[in-house]
Design an enzyme around this catalytic site. Structure first.
Site, PDB file in Angstrom:
ATOM      1  N   CYS A   1      -6.226   1.575  -1.672  1.00  0.00           N
ATOM      2  CA  CYS A   1      -5.194   2.604  -1.517  1.00  0.00           C
ATOM      3  C   CYS A   1      -3.872   1.967  -1.099  1.00  0.00           C
ATOM      4  O   CYS A   1      -3.655   1.665   0.078  1.00  0.00           O
ATOM      5  CB  CYS A   1      -5.647   3.623  -0.479  1.00  0.00           C
ATOM      6  SG  CYS A   1      -4.388   4.857  -0.163  1.00  0.00           S
TER       7      CYS A   1
ATOM      8  N   CYS B   1      -1.817   3.924   1.427  1.00  0.00           N
ATOM      9  CA  CYS B   1      -2.335   3.887   2.808  1.00  0.00           C
ATOM     10  C   CYS B   1      -2.006   2.541   3.459  1.00  0.00           C
ATOM     11  O   CYS B   1      -1.649   2.478   4.625  1.00  0.00           O
ATOM     12  CB  CYS B   1      -3.857   4.026   2.853  1.00  0.00           C
ATOM     13  SG  CYS B   1      -4.540   5.301   1.843  1.00  0.00           S
ATOM     14  N   ASP B   2      -2.188   1.467   2.730  1.00  0.00           N
ATOM     15  CA  ASP B   2      -2.201   0.139   3.352  1.00  0.00           C
ATOM     16  C   ASP B   2      -1.063  -0.784   2.918  1.00  0.00           C
ATOM     17  O   ASP B   2      -0.906  -1.859   3.489  1.00  0.00           O
ATOM     18  CB  ASP B   2      -3.542  -0.546   3.032  1.00  0.00           C
ATOM     19  CG  ASP B   2      -4.716   0.257   3.544  1.00  0.00           C
ATOM     20  OD1 ASP B   2      -4.588   0.835   4.632  1.00  0.00           O
ATOM     21  OD2 ASP B   2      -5.744   0.328   2.859  1.00  0.00           O
TER      22      ASP B   2
END
Ligand code: NDP
Length: 334
Positions: free
Chosen positions: A157, A160-161
């Site tokens: 992701c 997200c990261d």
């Protein structure tokens, strides 16, 4: 990274008898999952006075919470971000009285009516109808290194990261729209992004591909497969095989700190395996043109039953179908 760990948990077979369970509640309509399918089912079920209870699952808001701009969801002429779209759907469901709760369905018993769904290994919900909208989760290549470096450089992701790799070099694996989208997102944060594509072309849509090609700090590595990752405390590089299985095959090393998977998804249907028909991949089978599984009172919608379209709008449409099918089923029971 959270998702990676959570998927392992989800795939563990839970024994419903093992932990102490409280038989707690009886509901007319239980919805499992909180993507576009689950929330749309909740909107329709709540408006039909089915008093739906919805458990959000591992990833509240579903896959769209990990995406950036959504430009093809009708009704948003300027586009909308995935998280905002999901928050809007949730608010809309709550407005009509849907009871939306934190919790993960850990096992099920569809052998008798009312059907039972166990939440967080403890709480047993009895339901007249169950709408399964558990979606799908990211796939991994199956390398030991993906587990070794989970949370230390491996992710599925980018939104997200990606932040953790600001200014660094990273790679995205895959040749579809997700890979293209993730690469574009990362290119805005990172120094350089490699896209590792196993074929000699990307299957991403033309529009998306054109955007990738216009991005100067993205480099395509066509006909490359990942063999391994290396690094002391976290990912420091990847070993790739170029033109695997041909006379020109050779090993290539790239130095990267982030390794992002974008190679498709697996339907989250394992906890239903004992009761429902699934295809070879794990997609729940429904009667064509409906959301009905072969167990009366159990309906499936969204990506967990859709190997073909997998779009937010088709998921939402099938969530609507599931609520209508559940309503009709309950009417017939009376
Ligand atoms: P896809 O299934 O479309 O693509 C998966 C990609 O991963 C393919 O290129 C495939 O390669 C590659 N792949 C699969 N397994 C491996 C492996 N073991 N090693 C290396 N590569 C591998 O998945 P996506 O998640 O990209 O897209 C799913 C759906 O969602 C599509 O319909 C897509 O259009 C849609 N989508 C739309 C977006 C938008 O409109 N904004 C954004 C993201 C997705 P190969 O081609 O060789 O099979």
């Amino acid at each position: 990274m959270e998702l990676f760990k959570s998927m392992d948990n989800l795939n563990e077979k839970k024994d419903p008898q093992k932990d102490k369970q409280e038989i707690s509640e009886h509901v007319k309509c239980l919805i499992i999952g909180s993507g576009p399918a689950g929330f749309t089912a909740a909107i329709y079920a709540a408006r039909a006075n089915l008093k739906p209870v919805l458990y959000e699952g591992l990833q509240p808001g579903g896959q769209l919470t990990t995406t950036t701009e959504v430009e093809n969801y009708p009704g948003y002429p300027e586009g909308v971000t995935g998280p905002v779209l999901m928050e809007d759907l949730k608010k809309q469901a709550e407005r009509f009285g849907a009871d939306i709760r934190w919790g993960i369905a850990t096992s099920t018993d569809f052998s008798n009516r009312p059907h039972k769904v166990i939440i967080d290994d403890k709480k047993v919900i009895e339901a007249d109808t169950v709408i399964i909208a558990t979606g799908a989760s990211a796939k991994y290549l199956g390398l030991d290194a993906e587990k070794k470096y989970a949370g230390k450089g491996v992710s599925a992701c980018a939104t997200c990261d990606g932040f953790f790799y600001k200014g660094k070099d990273v790679a995205v694996v895959g040749g579809g729209d997700t890979a293209a989208e993730e690469a574009i997102y990362l290119a805005g944060l990172c120094n350089k992004v490699y896209i590792i594509v196993r074929k000699n072309y990307m299957r991403a849509s033309k529009t998306m591909l054109a955007k990738v090609e216009k991005t100067p700090n993205i480099e395509f590595l066509y006909e490359h497969n990942t063999k391994d990752l290396f690094g002391e405390d976290g990912v420091e590089g990847a070993i790739l095989i170029k033109k695997m299985g041909t006379p020109e095959e050779k090993e290539v090393k790239i130095n990267i700190h982030g390794f992002f998977l974008a190679i498709g998804h697996h339907p989250n249907s394992d906890i239903f395996a004992d009761w429902l028909d699934r295809d070879d991949v794990g997609y729940i089978k429904t009667t064509p043109g409906t959301s009905k599984t072969h167990v009366p009172g159990i309906f499936a919608c969204g990506d967990v039953q859709d190997p073909h379209y997998r779009q937010a709008i088709t998921a939402a449409g099938s969530g609507c179908m599931a609520a209508l099918d559940a309503e009709k089923y309950l009417t017939m029971l009376r």
